[in-house]
Write an enzyme that holds these catalytic residues in place. Structure first.
Site, mmCIF file in Angstrom:
data_model
loop_
_atom_site.group_PDB
_atom_site.id
_atom_site.type_symbol
_atom_site.label_atom_id
_atom_site.label_comp_id
_atom_site.label_asym_id
_atom_site.label_seq_id
_atom_site.Cartn_x
_atom_site.Cartn_y
_atom_site.Cartn_z
ATOM 1 N N GLU A 2 -19.653 49.377 -11.827
ATOM 2 C CA GLU A 2 -19.947 47.967 -11.605
ATOM 3 C C GLU A 2 -21.189 47.835 -10.727
ATOM 4 O O GLU A 2 -21.324 48.504 -9.712
ATOM 5 C CB GLU A 2 -18.753 47.285 -10.935
ATOM 6 N N GLN A 61 -16.511 47.275 -22.026
ATOM 7 C CA GLN A 61 -15.395 47.909 -21.338
ATOM 8 C C GLN A 61 -14.537 46.824 -20.673
ATOM 9 O O GLN A 61 -15.057 45.929 -20.019
ATOM 10 C CB GLN A 61 -15.936 48.860 -20.273
ATOM 11 N N CYS A 91 -11.209 53.394 -12.686
ATOM 12 C CA CYS A 91 -11.941 52.844 -11.540
ATOM 13 C C CYS A 91 -11.172 53.072 -10.244
ATOM 14 O O CYS A 91 -10.025 52.646 -10.112
ATOM 15 C CB CYS A 91 -12.195 51.355 -11.743
ATOM 16 N N LYS A 132 -10.846 55.417 -20.912
ATOM 17 C CA LYS A 132 -11.311 56.279 -19.822
ATOM 18 C C LYS A 132 -10.187 56.420 -18.801
ATOM 19 O O LYS A 132 -9.597 55.421 -18.382
ATOM 20 C CB LYS A 132 -12.542 55.683 -19.149
#
Length: 185
Positions: A2, A61, A91, A132
């Site tokens: 990000e 995404q 993340c 992911k």
């Protein structure tokens, strides 16, 4: 990624290198179907049929915890021109994990299965679904279950960050887990 892979950086990188695909920054999905204009604002490439100026396809995404809203927003991403959908379960950011998105879902392989299954069902087989993950949250004890959840839910592609959430980005990476996995599948 990000704040790193914004439109300017995507355009720059794809103009100086030949890439097959570029995955976008994530769209945080909470409890709503986001309007198309949100996607167009975040990903101006969607106004160019989902390609950067140099012709590299972009895949949007998504990051979130609710299967239904993830599925609805996956369809919206395709509708605006994304070349498939990528789901982020990797993340490590505290703010993201506090809101039950990203790597915190690695603690719950069943929820990962539900999310990936809902998105796969919504997209159908004609659109690429990539996922992911990391090896796990605090450790790799659920790694096999996490991978099985993604595979069983019929994702097309799996990308693995060879560290746990607790490891962050610090060395070393634990590549042997990926090697063992490649032997299994």
């Amino acid at each position: 990624m990000e704040g790193v892979l914004d439109p300017l950086m995507r355009n720059l990188l794809t103009s100086i290198n030949c890439y097959d695909l570029c995955i976008s920054e994530f769209v945080r999905v909470i409890d709503a179907l986001l309007p198309a204009q949100v996607y167009y604002r975040m990903f101006p490439e969607m106004r160019n049929n989902g390609f950067t100026q140099s012709g590299t396809p972009i895949r949007i995404q998504l990051l979130g915890q609710h299967p239904m809203w993830m599925a609805e927003n996956a369809l919206r991403a395709i509708e605006v021109g994304s070349h498939g959908v990528d789901i982020n379960f990797g993340c490590p950011a505290k703010a993201v994990n506090k809101s039950k998105g990203g790597a915190v879902l690695l603690k719950d392989p069943e929820q990962i299965f539900k999310i990936v299954s809902a998105v796969r069902q919504a997209l159908g087989a004609e659109h690429i679904l990539s996922v992911k993950i990391r090896l796990g949250f605090d450790d790799a004890s659920l790694f096999d279950e996490i991978v099985d959840a993604v595979v069983t839910a019929n994702a097309d592609t799996l990308s693995i960050h060879a560290r746990t959430k607790a490891d962050g980005y610090r060395p070393p990476a634990y590549w042997h887990f990926i090697g063992q996995l490649s032997e299994k599948y």
